[in-house]
Design a protein around this motif. Sequence first.
Motif, PDB file in Angstrom:
ATOM      1  N   ALA A 216      -2.217   0.758  -0.049  1.00 23.68           N
ATOM      2  CA  ALA A 216      -1.625  -0.380   0.681  1.00 23.68           C
ATOM      3  C   ALA A 216      -0.145  -0.520   0.321  1.00 23.68           C
ATOM      4  O   ALA A 216       0.682  -0.847   1.174  1.00 23.68           O
ATOM      5  CB  ALA A 216      -2.388  -1.664   0.350  1.00 23.68           C
ATOM      6  N   THR A 217       0.173  -0.229  -0.942  1.00 21.60           N
ATOM      7  CA  THR A 217       1.574  -0.303  -1.382  1.00 21.60           C
ATOM      8  C   THR A 217       2.418   0.736  -0.649  1.00 21.60           C
ATOM      9  O   THR A 217       3.534   0.451  -0.208  1.00 21.60           O
ATOM     10  CB  THR A 217       1.671  -0.072  -2.911  1.00 21.60           C
ATOM     11  N   LYS A 218       1.875   1.942  -0.511  1.00 18.16           N
ATOM     12  CA  LYS A 218       2.620   2.985   0.209  1.00 18.16           C
ATOM     13  C   LYS A 218       2.944   2.505   1.619  1.00 18.16           C
ATOM     14  O   LYS A 218       4.055   2.657   2.104  1.00 18.16           O
ATOM     15  CB  LYS A 218       1.804   4.292   0.299  1.00 18.16           C
ATOM     16  N   ILE A 219       1.948   1.889   2.280  1.00 16.65           N
ATOM     17  CA  ILE A 219       2.170   1.459   3.669  1.00 16.65           C
ATOM     18  C   ILE A 219       3.198   0.317   3.716  1.00 16.65           C
ATOM     19  O   ILE A 219       4.134   0.356   4.507  1.00 16.65           O
ATOM     20  CB  ILE A 219       0.844   1.026   4.341  1.00 16.65           C
ATOM     21  N   SER A 220       3.024  -0.695   2.854  1.00 12.62           N
ATOM     22  CA  SER A 220       3.990  -1.803   2.878  1.00 12.62           C
ATOM     23  C   SER A 220       5.380  -1.302   2.494  1.00 12.62           C
ATOM     24  O   SER A 220       6.387  -1.759   3.039  1.00 12.62           O
ATOM     25  CB  SER A 220       3.566  -2.932   1.931  1.00 12.62           C
ATOM     26  N   GLU A 224       8.667  -1.592   4.780  1.00 12.50           N
ATOM     27  CA  GLU A 224       9.929  -2.237   4.387  1.00 12.50           C
ATOM     28  C   GLU A 224      11.111  -1.295   4.636  1.00 12.50           C
ATOM     29  O   GLU A 224      12.122  -1.695   5.208  1.00 12.50           O
ATOM     30  CB  GLU A 224       9.870  -2.644   2.911  1.00 12.50           C
ATOM     31  N   ILE A 225      10.947  -0.032   4.235  1.00 16.15           N
ATOM     32  CA  ILE A 225      12.001   0.959   4.509  1.00 16.15           C
ATOM     33  C   ILE A 225      12.213   1.040   6.026  1.00 16.15           C
ATOM     34  O   ILE A 225      13.336   1.104   6.519  1.00 16.15           O
ATOM     35  CB  ILE A 225      11.603   2.347   3.934  1.00 16.15           C
ATOM     36  N   GLY A 226      11.095   1.017   6.761  1.00 17.81           N
ATOM     37  CA  GLY A 226      11.153   1.121   8.226  1.00 17.81           C
ATOM     38  C   GLY A 226      11.904  -0.054   8.849  1.00 17.81           C
ATOM     39  O   GLY A 226      12.685   0.121   9.782  1.00 17.81           O
ATOM     40  N   VAL A 292       4.671  -8.468   2.596  1.00 18.80           N
ATOM     41  CA  VAL A 292       5.270  -7.591   3.622  1.00 18.80           C
ATOM     42  C   VAL A 292       4.253  -7.363   4.742  1.00 18.80           C
ATOM     43  O   VAL A 292       4.590  -7.414   5.926  1.00 18.80           O
ATOM     44  CB  VAL A 292       5.712  -6.237   2.998  1.00 18.80           C
ATOM     45  N   ASN A 293       3.004  -7.184   4.364  1.00 17.10           N
ATOM     46  CA  ASN A 293       1.981  -6.910   5.378  1.00 17.10           C
ATOM     47  C   ASN A 293       1.724  -8.118   6.286  1.00 17.10           C
ATOM     48  O   ASN A 293       1.428  -7.961   7.471  1.00 17.10           O
ATOM     49  CB  ASN A 293       0.684  -6.477   4.696  1.00 17.10           C
ATOM     50  N   ASP A 294       1.824  -9.304   5.713  1.00 17.97           N
ATOM     51  CA  ASP A 294       1.625 -10.512   6.525  1.00 17.97           C
ATOM     52  C   ASP A 294       2.733 -10.671   7.563  1.00 17.97           C
ATOM     53  O   ASP A 294       2.507 -11.154   8.663  1.00 17.97           O
ATOM     54  CB  ASP A 294       1.587 -11.772   5.635  1.00 17.97           C
TER      55      ASP A 294
END
Length: 421
Positions: A216-220, A224-226, A292-294
């Motif tokens: 999940a951290t990789k995706i968030s 964020e980078i995105g 970040v995911n929210d």
Amino acid sequence: MNISVIGTGYVGLVTGVCFAKFGNKIICVDIDQDKIDKINNGIPPIYEDGLKELLIENQSLIEATENIKSAIIKSDITFICVGTPSKKTGEIDLTFVLDVAKTIAKIIKEKDGWQLIVVKSTVLPGTTKDTILPIIEKYSQKKVGKDFGLAMNPEFLREGIAVNDFLNPDRIVIGTIDERSKEILKKLYKDFSCPIVETTLSAAEMIKYASNCMLATKISFINEIGNFCKKLEIDAYDVAEGMGLDKRIGRAFLDSGIGWGGSCFPKDLDAISAWSKEKNYDSKIIDSVIYVNDKQPLKLNEILKKHMPSLKGKKIGILGLAFKPDTDDIRESRTIPIIKQLLKEDAIIKVYDPKAMENFRKLFPDIIYCKTADEALESDAILITTKWEEFKKLNYKGKIVIDGRRLLEAKKARIYEGVCW
Ligand code: UGA
């Protein structure tokens, strides 16, 4: 070996059916008679790629029942695979696991012979040793290691491809406190060629949580980078490609978009976060990953507003309701907050999903459910929220498309914008 599996959700059923493939005799236990009948008739109650074929192939080795007592009496190993949902506070709800542990304990009290009890349900570190074990010892009046065995063997199965993940794991984690349990589980998994991690009960539990938190951290992180890339007109997928070639980083789970949903990541991260507060630890990274995911799905609404400042009365077509493709599961789907926001702004919402419409209708009965994806395309703007294969073949010419899942085929639209590219 003779194995009973308690709980026939996607973890329990896949575990049982896959162990049968290796010649083990399996008794699946559930409280739902409908599920039991289906399994006994060779029909999996859930959809998982390859599960039906495997169930039919090994039907003679698999039996489903409501009778937990006879299942435990007839088996030497019992896997606990019941759900561990979230409470409203985010804390883990252990009701099912603890009830099952108590029931198993009362049965083994009367049973002669050694039973190995394996916790496969996802439980917080320390739960098997400090909560489940005392319950089993109390209600069975027996001693771990001497009269029965206890192990923690987490699952790493993705919904939709759980059979493949079970049969081709990256690793198997076996947490035990007694040698005998460890040896039995190693024997059970002897046909698997991946590394086996032998560890303690609590470390096995933590490996499961830490793995989900890392994914999940990789995706968030890439989201964020995105978001930053978007401001600079950089394509976040080029960046992921370049980063992912570093073996220490790896390309997997760096697909930026509108974030992670499903029945696992949200529940597990909330549980770790709530638990760390309880233990007086400030889990800053995990809390930020959730934060970040929210926020991420609403980026899609923001981009839409750039092109359509007022959404009142505008028809917005939504492609995708499931939390990821190839499932009808809508739990924590990122489409939910997107639709809630659109409704606040009085948009007319037309949705389409190949599998998840019925589930979604229970949450949002008053939006328009389209019979086909083409019908949803007949809107003032289109949002892509789940990357279904079917959506690649649609004709986006002349449309306004805001893409949350990198469906490059939609680039042919009159106006196309991606959330992080
Ligand atoms: C996840 C883990 O991947 C499994 O290893 C784990 O066993 C399981 O949870 C569990 O704890 O039982 P799952 O929830 O089925 O599996 O789904 P994933 O395929 O991991 O996807 C989760 C979410 O992340 C989806 O919403 C997906 O769209 C999103 N995602 C995934 C991204 O946004 N970007 C990516 O690069 C990858």
